[in-house]
Design a protein around this motif. Structure first.
Motif, mmCIF file in Angstrom:
data_model
loop_
_atom_site.group_PDB
_atom_site.id
_atom_site.type_symbol
_atom_site.label_atom_id
_atom_site.label_comp_id
_atom_site.label_asym_id
_atom_site.label_seq_id
_atom_site.Cartn_x
_atom_site.Cartn_y
_atom_site.Cartn_z
ATOM 1 N N UNK A 25 7.792 17.920 0.356
ATOM 2 C CA UNK A 25 7.681 17.271 1.663
ATOM 3 C C UNK A 25 6.738 16.077 1.619
ATOM 4 N N UNK A 26 5.636 16.218 0.911
ATOM 5 C CA UNK A 26 4.682 15.111 0.796
ATOM 6 C C UNK A 26 5.317 13.923 0.079
ATOM 7 N N UNK A 27 6.116 14.210 -0.938
ATOM 8 C CA UNK A 27 6.810 13.141 -1.667
ATOM 9 C C UNK A 27 7.816 12.428 -0.777
ATOM 10 N N UNK A 28 8.564 13.211 0.001
ATOM 11 C CA UNK A 28 9.566 12.616 0.891
ATOM 12 C C UNK A 28 8.913 11.789 1.985
ATOM 13 N N UNK A 29 7.799 12.253 2.529
ATOM 14 C CA UNK A 29 7.083 11.501 3.565
ATOM 15 C C UNK A 29 6.577 10.169 3.030
ATOM 16 N N UNK A 30 6.060 10.197 1.805
ATOM 17 C CA UNK A 30 5.568 8.961 1.192
ATOM 18 C C UNK A 30 6.715 7.983 0.960
ATOM 19 N N UNK A 31 7.852 8.509 0.567
ATOM 20 C CA UNK A 31 9.014 7.649 0.337
ATOM 21 C C UNK A 31 9.500 7.027 1.652
ATOM 22 N N UNK A 32 9.546 7.828 2.717
ATOM 23 C CA UNK A 32 9.987 7.321 4.008
ATOM 24 C C UNK A 32 9.041 6.253 4.537
ATOM 25 N N UNK A 33 7.763 6.446 4.350
ATOM 26 C CA UNK A 33 6.783 5.451 4.794
ATOM 27 C C UNK A 33 6.990 4.127 4.080
ATOM 28 N N UNK A 34 7.272 4.186 2.788
ATOM 29 C CA UNK A 34 7.524 2.965 2.025
ATOM 30 C C UNK A 34 8.821 2.296 2.489
ATOM 31 N N UNK A 66 0.823 -1.202 0.000
ATOM 32 C CA UNK A 66 0.000 0.000 0.000
ATOM 33 C C UNK A 66 0.858 1.252 0.000
ATOM 34 N N UNK A 67 1.921 1.252 0.802
ATOM 35 C CA UNK A 67 2.809 2.423 0.838
ATOM 36 C C UNK A 67 3.538 2.610 -0.490
ATOM 37 N N UNK A 68 3.816 1.523 -1.165
ATOM 38 C CA UNK A 68 4.461 1.600 -2.475
ATOM 39 C C UNK A 68 3.527 2.271 -3.482
ATOM 40 N N UNK A 69 2.238 1.908 -3.439
ATOM 41 C CA UNK A 69 1.256 2.534 -4.327
ATOM 42 C C UNK A 69 1.074 4.010 -3.986
ATOM 43 N N UNK A 70 1.040 4.310 -2.684
ATOM 44 C CA UNK A 70 0.886 5.705 -2.260
ATOM 45 C C UNK A 70 2.074 6.556 -2.724
ATOM 46 N N UNK A 71 3.266 6.007 -2.651
ATOM 47 C CA UNK A 71 4.454 6.742 -3.087
ATOM 48 C C UNK A 71 4.392 7.022 -4.581
ATOM 49 N N UNK A 119 3.310 11.038 -8.957
ATOM 50 C CA UNK A 119 2.597 11.577 -10.126
ATOM 51 C C UNK A 119 2.050 12.969 -9.808
ATOM 52 N N UNK A 120 1.455 13.105 -8.609
ATOM 53 C CA UNK A 120 0.919 14.411 -8.206
ATOM 54 C C UNK A 120 2.024 15.460 -8.145
ATOM 55 N N UNK A 121 3.173 15.060 -7.642
ATOM 56 C CA UNK A 121 4.290 15.994 -7.526
ATOM 57 C C UNK A 121 4.747 16.481 -8.898
ATOM 58 N N UNK A 122 4.814 15.576 -9.855
ATOM 59 C CA UNK A 122 5.221 15.947 -11.206
ATOM 60 C C UNK A 122 4.226 16.897 -11.854
ATOM 61 N N UNK A 123 2.948 16.772 -11.461
ATOM 62 C CA UNK A 123 1.896 17.621 -12.060
ATOM 63 C C UNK A 123 1.581 18.853 -11.212
ATOM 64 N N UNK A 124 2.367 19.050 -10.152
ATOM 65 C CA UNK A 124 2.156 20.227 -9.313
ATOM 66 C C UNK A 124 1.100 20.048 -8.256
#
Length: 223
Positions: A91-100, A71-76, A81-86
């Motif tokens: 910070x949200x990207x880094x948090x998702x990566x850390x969770x994974x 699930x964390x892999x899918x969230x990351x 994708x959201x980060x690339x599209x603005x």
């Protein structure tokens, strides 16, 4: 006078013959390697464990995952994708990566699995270990040297190491000298040696290869 000179000569020879020299001695120990305990930051149920004891692993290899990993892999990926599209910030990207990353165990080096300390389905507490990885490139021998020989020993002093079952010798150097004496380990044979105070010495192997294995008996001679 002749008798006196003869007695003095015998005493002098006896005293010289009793002097110990590193170059004339062999010290025994056991090959050991630096170990890395791989664990987790967050508690979780172990879902996959892809290694067993004796397996070779590589740096960056995925060894195990936990129940929230998929699930964390899918969230990351989604946040990426959201980060690339603005639609998401850094910070949200880094948090998702850390969770994974908290849900996986990655090997930090090329090594050998010495211990598999968990099984799939087990709940591992924070900081709990999953496996122990040994580093074959960082092997050493621990020996014990008596107090009367310590003045002949220094850091980086070179030595030759031989192991049981092999005709090859290895180069080594003194990488650690204990600053406190201790009694000789119990496995020494004679009662006289068991009460002798000794210092623990670590001899690092400079040219370790795949033929060296932890736990094998080794002999050390100083050059």
């Amino acid at each position: 006078m002749r008798i006196l000179i003869g007695v003095l000569a015998v005493l002098l020879m006896s005293g010289c013959s009793g002097k110990k020299d590193f170059k004339d001695m062999t010290f025994s120990g056991t090959m050991e390697m630096t170990e890395h305990v791989l664990g987790v930051k967050a508690a979780g149920r172990l879902t996959t464990l892809n290694v067993k004891e004796g397996d070779q692993v590589f740096q960056g290899e995925l060894l195990a995952t936990f129940d929230r990993y998929e699930q964390d892999k899918k969230d990351y990926a989604r946040v990426g994708v959201l980060y690339q599209n603005g639609g998401a910030n850094q910070q949200a990207l880094e948090n998702a990566q850390l969770s994974m990353e908290d849900q996986q165990v990655i090997s930090p080096l090329k090594g050998i699995v010495l211990v598999k300390s968990a099984e799939t389905g087990e709940i591992i507490p924070p900081g709990g270990g999953v496996a122990v990885i040994g580093d074959p490139s960082d092997q050493w021998v621990k020996i014990f040297v008596s107090e009367d020989l310590m003045h002949q020993l220094s850091l980086n002093q070179t030595a030759t190491i031989s192991v049981d079952g092999s005709n090859k010798s290895y180069k080594g150097h003194v990488s650690f000298i204990a600053d406190k004496a201790e009694f000789t380990p119990r496995n020494v044979q004679t009662p006289e040696e068991r009460v002798t105070q000794t210092f623990a010495i670590k001899i690092t192997v400079d040219d370790a290869d795949e033929n060296l294995h932890a736990g094998v008996a080794a002999d050390v001679k100083f050059n």
